[in-house]
Design an enzyme around this catalytic site. Structure first.
Site, PDB file in Angstrom:
ATOM      1  N   LYS A 143       0.835  -1.216   0.000  1.00  0.00           N
ATOM      2  CA  LYS A 143       0.000   0.000   0.000  1.00  0.00           C
ATOM      3  C   LYS A 143       0.864   1.258   0.000  1.00  0.00           C
ATOM      4  O   LYS A 143       0.660   2.165   0.799  1.00  0.00           O
ATOM      5  CB  LYS A 143      -0.966  -0.004   1.172  1.00  0.00           C
ATOM      6  CG  LYS A 143      -1.958  -1.154   1.150  1.00  0.00           C
ATOM      7  CD  LYS A 143      -3.021  -0.979   2.229  1.00  0.00           C
ATOM      8  CE  LYS A 143      -4.042  -2.098   2.216  1.00  0.00           C
ATOM      9  NZ  LYS A 143      -3.517  -3.403   2.629  1.00  0.00           N
TER      10      LYS A 143
HETATM   11  O1  LIG Z   1      -8.936  -2.542   3.496  1.00  0.00           O
HETATM   12  C1  LIG Z   1      -8.247  -3.424   3.975  1.00  0.00           C
HETATM   13  C2  LIG Z   1      -8.470  -3.915   5.258  1.00  0.00           C
HETATM   14  C3  LIG Z   1      -7.659  -4.903   5.747  1.00  0.00           C
HETATM   15  N1  LIG Z   1      -6.655  -5.382   4.999  1.00  0.00           N
HETATM   16  C4  LIG Z   1      -5.783  -6.449   5.490  1.00  0.00           C
HETATM   17  O2  LIG Z   1      -6.412  -7.675   5.245  1.00  0.00           O
HETATM   18  C5  LIG Z   1      -6.193  -8.561   6.328  1.00  0.00           C
HETATM   19  C6  LIG Z   1      -7.526  -9.019   6.869  1.00  0.00           C
HETATM   20  O3  LIG Z   1      -8.226  -9.569   5.807  1.00  0.00           O
HETATM   21  P1  LIG Z   1      -9.627 -10.318   5.983  1.00  0.00           P
HETATM   22  O4  LIG Z   1      -9.726 -11.206   4.774  1.00  0.00           O
HETATM   23  O5  LIG Z   1     -10.641  -9.243   6.017  1.00  0.00           O
HETATM   24  O6  LIG Z   1      -9.562 -11.087   7.221  1.00  0.00           O
HETATM   25  C7  LIG Z   1      -5.396  -7.836   7.365  1.00  0.00           C
HETATM   26  O7  LIG Z   1      -4.066  -8.298   7.269  1.00  0.00           O
HETATM   27  C8  LIG Z   1      -5.464  -6.384   6.959  1.00  0.00           C
HETATM   28  O8  LIG Z   1      -4.246  -5.721   7.174  1.00  0.00           O
HETATM   29  C9  LIG Z   1      -6.442  -4.936   3.738  1.00  0.00           C
HETATM   30  O9  LIG Z   1      -5.520  -5.384   3.052  1.00  0.00           O
HETATM   31  N2  LIG Z   1      -7.259  -3.957   3.249  1.00  0.00           N
END
Ligand SMILES: O=c1ccn([C@@H]2O[C@H](COP(=O)(O)O)[C@@H](O)[C@H]2O)c(=O)[nH]1
Length: 285
Positions: A97
Protein backbone atom coordinates in the site's frame (compact mmCIF):
# COMPACT_ATOMS: atom_id res chain seq x y z
CA UNK A 1 8.79 -11.86 -24.16
CA UNK A 2 7.56 -11.51 -20.56
CA UNK A 3 4.05 -12.83 -19.97
CA UNK A 4 1.83 -10.06 -18.56
CA UNK A 5 0.60 -10.46 -15.00
CA UNK A 6 -3.04 -10.41 -16.13
CA UNK A 7 -2.44 -13.42 -18.37
CA UNK A 8 -0.44 -15.28 -15.72
CA UNK A 9 -3.26 -14.75 -13.22
CA UNK A 10 -5.96 -15.74 -15.72
CA UNK A 11 -4.16 -19.03 -16.35
CA UNK A 12 -3.74 -19.76 -12.65
CA UNK A 13 -7.31 -18.76 -11.83
CA UNK A 14 -8.52 -21.20 -14.50
CA UNK A 15 -6.30 -24.01 -13.15
CA UNK A 16 -6.48 -23.38 -9.42
CA UNK A 17 -9.49 -21.11 -8.89
CA UNK A 18 -9.86 -17.43 -8.01
CA UNK A 19 -8.75 -17.75 -4.38
CA UNK A 20 -5.84 -15.73 -3.01
CA UNK A 21 -4.55 -16.45 0.48
CA UNK A 22 -3.71 -13.51 2.77
CA UNK A 23 -0.40 -13.94 4.62
CA UNK A 24 -0.16 -11.90 7.82
CA UNK A 25 2.57 -12.90 10.30
CA UNK A 26 1.56 -10.12 12.67
CA UNK A 27 2.32 -10.37 16.36
CA UNK A 28 -1.38 -11.09 16.89
CA UNK A 29 -1.41 -14.10 14.55
CA UNK A 30 1.97 -15.45 15.72
CA UNK A 31 0.77 -15.44 19.33
CA UNK A 32 -2.57 -16.94 18.31
CA UNK A 33 -0.64 -19.80 16.73
CA UNK A 34 1.53 -20.17 19.88
CA UNK A 35 4.59 -18.93 17.98
CA UNK A 36 7.06 -16.37 19.26
CA UNK A 37 6.22 -12.85 17.99
CA UNK A 38 9.64 -12.45 16.38
CA UNK A 39 11.67 -13.60 13.37
CA UNK A 40 11.74 -17.22 14.53
CA UNK A 41 7.97 -17.24 14.88
CA UNK A 42 7.47 -15.52 11.52
CA UNK A 43 9.72 -18.08 9.83
CA UNK A 44 7.73 -20.95 11.35
CA UNK A 45 4.48 -19.24 10.32
CA UNK A 46 5.68 -18.95 6.72
CA UNK A 47 6.62 -22.64 6.64
CA UNK A 48 3.18 -23.64 7.92
CA UNK A 49 1.37 -21.39 5.42
CA UNK A 50 3.44 -22.68 2.50
CA UNK A 51 2.88 -26.30 3.53
CA UNK A 52 -0.86 -25.69 3.75
CA UNK A 53 -1.04 -23.88 0.41
CA UNK A 54 1.01 -26.57 -1.33
CA UNK A 55 0.70 -26.13 -5.06
CA UNK A 56 -3.06 -25.67 -5.17
CA UNK A 57 -3.50 -21.94 -4.54
CA UNK A 58 -2.96 -19.42 -7.33
CA UNK A 59 -1.77 -16.42 -5.32
CA UNK A 60 -0.72 -15.16 -1.93
CA UNK A 61 -1.21 -11.60 -0.73
CA UNK A 62 1.57 -10.76 1.70
CA UNK A 63 1.12 -7.97 4.24
CA UNK A 64 4.62 -6.49 3.98
CA UNK A 65 4.63 -4.46 7.26
CA UNK A 66 4.59 -7.69 9.23
CA UNK A 67 7.92 -8.61 7.60
CA UNK A 68 9.36 -5.07 7.49
CA UNK A 69 8.98 -4.69 11.27
CA UNK A 70 11.56 -7.48 11.66
CA UNK A 71 14.29 -5.44 9.95
CA UNK A 72 16.70 -6.70 7.28
CA UNK A 73 16.17 -10.32 8.33
CA UNK A 74 12.44 -9.81 7.89
CA UNK A 75 12.96 -8.56 4.33
CA UNK A 76 15.17 -11.57 3.65
CA UNK A 77 12.38 -13.78 4.99
CA UNK A 78 9.90 -12.02 2.71
CA UNK A 79 12.14 -12.65 -0.29
CA UNK A 80 12.60 -16.31 0.67
CA UNK A 81 8.84 -16.59 1.08
CA UNK A 82 8.28 -15.12 -2.40
CA UNK A 83 10.81 -17.56 -3.90
CA UNK A 84 9.18 -20.50 -2.14
CA UNK A 85 5.72 -19.37 -3.27
CA UNK A 86 7.00 -19.15 -6.85
CA UNK A 87 8.45 -22.67 -6.54
CA UNK A 88 4.89 -23.80 -5.77
CA UNK A 89 3.56 -21.99 -8.83
CA UNK A 90 1.89 -19.13 -6.93
CA UNK A 91 1.91 -15.44 -7.74
CA UNK A 92 2.93 -13.07 -4.95
CA UNK A 93 1.08 -9.81 -4.34
CA UNK A 94 3.11 -7.61 -1.98
CA UNK A 95 0.47 -5.69 -0.07
CA UNK A 96 2.63 -2.69 0.72
CA UNK A 97 0.00 0.00 0.00
CA UNK A 98 2.74 2.46 -0.96
CA UNK A 99 2.40 5.83 -2.61
CA UNK A 100 4.89 8.65 -3.03
CA UNK A 101 6.08 11.38 -5.38
CA UNK A 102 6.84 10.19 -8.91
CA UNK A 103 10.63 10.60 -8.59
CA UNK A 104 10.63 7.79 -6.00
CA UNK A 105 8.47 5.37 -7.92
CA UNK A 106 11.10 3.78 -10.16
CA UNK A 107 13.06 2.89 -7.02
CA UNK A 108 9.95 1.54 -5.36
CA UNK A 109 9.39 -0.64 -8.42
CA UNK A 110 13.00 -1.84 -8.25
CA UNK A 111 12.41 -2.79 -4.62
CA UNK A 112 9.22 -4.77 -5.11
CA UNK A 113 8.42 -5.76 -8.66
CA UNK A 114 9.76 -8.56 -10.78
CA UNK A 115 12.49 -11.21 -10.67
CA UNK A 116 15.32 -8.63 -10.66
CA UNK A 117 13.87 -6.61 -7.78
CA UNK A 118 14.86 -6.87 -4.12
CA UNK A 119 11.67 -8.63 -3.03
CA UNK A 120 10.72 -10.34 -6.32
CA UNK A 121 6.97 -9.91 -6.05
CA UNK A 122 4.65 -10.30 -9.05
CA UNK A 123 2.52 -7.37 -7.99
CA UNK A 124 2.29 -4.70 -5.33
CA UNK A 125 -0.48 -2.50 -4.00
CA UNK A 126 -0.18 1.27 -4.25
CA UNK A 127 -2.11 4.35 -3.14
CA UNK A 128 -2.75 7.22 -5.54
CA UNK A 129 -3.23 9.88 -2.86
CA UNK A 130 -0.45 12.01 -4.39
CA UNK A 131 -2.16 11.85 -7.77
CA UNK A 132 -2.71 8.93 -10.12
CA UNK A 133 0.06 10.29 -12.36
CA UNK A 134 2.67 9.59 -9.69
CA UNK A 135 2.13 5.87 -10.33
CA UNK A 136 3.32 6.15 -13.96
CA UNK A 137 6.92 4.94 -13.35
CA UNK A 138 5.58 2.03 -11.32
CA UNK A 139 3.14 1.09 -14.09
CA UNK A 140 5.84 1.33 -16.79
CA UNK A 141 8.11 -0.94 -14.78
CA UNK A 142 5.21 -3.35 -14.22
CA UNK A 143 4.51 -3.45 -17.96
CA UNK A 144 8.18 -4.19 -18.75
CA UNK A 145 8.48 -6.92 -16.15
CA UNK A 146 5.12 -8.66 -16.53
CA UNK A 147 4.04 -7.57 -13.07
CA UNK A 148 1.10 -5.46 -11.86
CA UNK A 149 0.22 -2.52 -9.65
CA UNK A 150 -2.96 -2.96 -7.59
CA UNK A 151 -4.28 0.55 -7.02
CA UNK A 152 -6.40 1.04 -3.90
CA UNK A 153 -9.82 1.96 -5.28
CA UNK A 154 -12.17 0.98 -2.43
CA UNK A 155 -10.62 -0.66 0.60
CA UNK A 156 -12.39 -2.96 3.00
CA UNK A 157 -11.59 -1.18 6.27
CA UNK A 158 -14.55 0.53 7.92
CA UNK A 159 -12.85 3.92 8.19
CA UNK A 160 -12.35 4.26 4.43
CA UNK A 161 -15.88 5.28 3.51
CA UNK A 162 -15.59 9.02 4.15
CA UNK A 163 -12.51 9.55 1.96
CA UNK A 164 -13.33 7.04 -0.76
CA UNK A 165 -16.99 7.96 -1.29
CA UNK A 166 -16.36 11.73 -1.25
CA UNK A 167 -17.91 13.33 -4.33
CA UNK A 168 -15.68 15.20 -6.77
CA UNK A 169 -16.72 18.31 -8.74
CA UNK A 170 -17.50 16.12 -11.78
CA UNK A 171 -20.04 14.09 -9.77
CA UNK A 172 -17.97 10.91 -9.46
CA UNK A 173 -16.83 9.61 -6.11
CA UNK A 174 -13.11 9.36 -5.40
CA UNK A 175 -13.37 5.57 -5.76
CA UNK A 176 -15.15 5.89 -9.13
CA UNK A 177 -12.48 8.29 -10.37
CA UNK A 178 -9.78 5.83 -9.28
CA UNK A 179 -11.54 2.89 -10.96
CA UNK A 180 -11.83 4.89 -14.18
CA UNK A 181 -8.15 5.87 -13.93
CA UNK A 182 -7.14 2.20 -13.57
CA UNK A 183 -9.16 1.31 -16.68
CA UNK A 184 -7.65 4.24 -18.62
CA UNK A 185 -4.10 3.29 -17.55
CA UNK A 186 -4.61 -0.04 -19.34
CA UNK A 187 -5.72 1.59 -22.60
CA UNK A 188 -3.55 0.37 -25.43
CA UNK A 189 -2.56 -2.87 -23.68
CA UNK A 190 -5.62 -4.91 -24.67
CA UNK A 191 -6.41 -7.34 -21.86
CA UNK A 192 -2.81 -7.31 -20.61
CA UNK A 193 -2.52 -3.95 -18.87
CA UNK A 194 -0.30 -3.55 -15.79
CA UNK A 195 -2.91 -1.60 -13.78
CA UNK A 196 -5.08 -3.61 -11.40
CA UNK A 197 -7.41 -2.59 -8.59
CA UNK A 198 -8.26 -3.36 -4.98
CA UNK A 199 -12.01 -3.23 -4.48
CA UNK A 200 -13.37 -4.36 -1.13
CA UNK A 201 -16.65 -5.86 -2.26
CA UNK A 202 -18.63 -5.35 0.89
CA UNK A 203 -19.42 -1.76 0.03
CA UNK A 204 -22.79 -1.45 -1.73
CA UNK A 205 -21.20 0.46 -4.60
CA UNK A 206 -18.60 -2.23 -5.30
CA UNK A 207 -20.47 -3.75 -8.26
CA UNK A 208 -20.41 -0.35 -9.98
CA UNK A 209 -16.69 0.04 -9.26
CA UNK A 210 -15.83 -3.44 -10.52
CA UNK A 211 -17.92 -2.75 -13.62
CA UNK A 212 -15.79 0.32 -14.41
CA UNK A 213 -12.51 -1.61 -14.48
CA UNK A 214 -13.01 -3.11 -17.95
CA UNK A 215 -10.15 -5.63 -18.38
CA UNK A 216 -8.24 -4.88 -15.17
CA UNK A 217 -7.64 -7.60 -12.60
CA UNK A 218 -9.43 -6.85 -9.31
CA UNK A 219 -8.31 -8.04 -5.91
CA UNK A 220 -11.33 -8.39 -3.67
CA UNK A 221 -10.38 -8.63 0.02
CA UNK A 222 -12.49 -9.39 3.01
CA UNK A 223 -13.84 -12.90 2.45
CA UNK A 224 -14.34 -14.87 5.60
CA UNK A 225 -14.65 -11.90 7.91
CA UNK A 226 -17.43 -12.06 10.44
CA UNK A 227 -20.34 -10.04 9.16
CA UNK A 228 -19.49 -10.46 5.50
CA UNK A 229 -21.78 -12.49 3.33
CA UNK A 230 -19.66 -14.35 0.74
CA UNK A 231 -22.55 -14.16 -1.74
CA UNK A 232 -22.54 -10.39 -1.41
CA UNK A 233 -18.75 -10.21 -1.80
CA UNK A 234 -18.40 -12.61 -4.73
CA UNK A 235 -21.70 -11.63 -6.34
CA UNK A 236 -20.33 -8.14 -6.95
CA UNK A 237 -17.64 -9.69 -9.18
CA UNK A 238 -20.18 -10.99 -11.71
CA UNK A 239 -19.31 -8.40 -14.35
CA UNK A 240 -15.58 -9.15 -14.31
CA UNK A 241 -14.25 -11.12 -17.26
CA UNK A 242 -12.78 -14.64 -16.92
CA UNK A 243 -9.64 -14.73 -14.82
CA UNK A 244 -10.00 -11.14 -13.60
CA UNK A 245 -11.20 -11.69 -10.03
CA UNK A 246 -8.72 -12.43 -7.27
CA UNK A 247 -10.72 -13.25 -4.15
CA UNK A 248 -8.70 -12.94 -0.98
CA UNK A 249 -9.34 -14.69 2.29
CA UNK A 250 -7.14 -14.03 5.31
CA UNK A 251 -8.84 -14.34 8.69
CA UNK A 252 -11.27 -16.93 7.34
CA UNK A 253 -8.39 -19.38 6.78
CA UNK A 254 -5.83 -18.26 9.37
CA UNK A 255 -8.24 -18.81 12.25
CA UNK A 256 -7.94 -22.56 11.54
CA UNK A 257 -4.16 -22.56 12.10
CA UNK A 258 -1.61 -23.57 13.08
CA UNK A 259 -2.77 -27.14 12.45
CA UNK A 260 -1.65 -27.73 8.83
CA UNK A 261 -4.42 -30.25 8.16
CA UNK A 262 -7.10 -27.82 9.37
CA UNK A 263 -5.58 -25.04 7.29
CA UNK A 264 -5.56 -27.28 4.23
CA UNK A 265 -9.20 -28.26 4.79
CA UNK A 266 -10.23 -24.64 5.15
CA UNK A 267 -8.31 -23.62 2.02
CA UNK A 268 -9.88 -26.41 -0.02
CA UNK A 269 -13.34 -25.43 1.18
CA UNK A 270 -12.78 -21.76 0.33
CA UNK A 271 -11.31 -22.71 -3.00
CA UNK A 272 -14.33 -24.79 -3.98
CA UNK A 273 -16.78 -22.25 -2.60
CA UNK A 274 -15.28 -19.17 -4.27
CA UNK A 275 -15.03 -20.89 -7.65
CA UNK A 276 -18.66 -22.03 -7.43
CA UNK A 277 -19.96 -18.67 -6.23
CA UNK A 278 -18.00 -16.79 -8.89
CA UNK A 279 -19.30 -18.91 -11.73
CA UNK A 280 -22.85 -18.55 -10.37
CA UNK A 281 -22.37 -14.77 -10.22
CA UNK A 282 -21.18 -14.41 -13.81
CA UNK A 283 -23.29 -12.14 -15.96
CA UNK A 284 -23.80 -13.87 -19.33
CA UNK A 285 -22.02 -11.97 -22.12
O1 LIG B 1 -8.94 -2.54 3.50
C1 LIG B 1 -8.25 -3.42 3.97
C2 LIG B 1 -8.47 -3.92 5.26
C3 LIG B 1 -7.66 -4.90 5.75
N1 LIG B 1 -6.66 -5.38 5.00
C4 LIG B 1 -5.78 -6.45 5.49
O2 LIG B 1 -6.41 -7.68 5.25
C5 LIG B 1 -6.19 -8.56 6.33
C6 LIG B 1 -7.53 -9.02 6.87
O3 LIG B 1 -8.23 -9.57 5.81
P1 LIG B 1 -9.63 -10.32 5.98
O4 LIG B 1 -9.73 -11.21 4.77
O5 LIG B 1 -10.64 -9.24 6.02
O6 LIG B 1 -9.56 -11.09 7.22
C7 LIG B 1 -5.40 -7.84 7.36
O7 LIG B 1 -4.07 -8.30 7.27
C8 LIG B 1 -5.46 -6.38 6.96
O8 LIG B 1 -4.25 -5.72 7.17
C9 LIG B 1 -6.44 -4.94 3.74
O9 LIG B 1 -5.52 -5.38 3.05
N2 LIG B 1 -7.26 -3.96 3.25
Amino acid sequence: MTTPFAHRWARLAADRGPLCLGVAPSQKWLLAWALSPDLTGARAYCRIVLDAAGDRIGAVKVQTPFFERLGPAGLELLREFADAAHDRGMLVLADAKRGDADDTMADLAATFLGPDSVLRADAMSAAAFMGFGTLAPLLSHAHRTGTAVFVLVRTSNHGATEAQTAVLPDGRTVAQQLADAVAAANDGYGDAGPAAAVVGARAPESADLLGRLRDAVAEVPGLGRAGRDPDEVVGACGSLGPGRAMLTVTTGVLRHGPDPAALRRSLSAWQAETAARLSAAKVPA
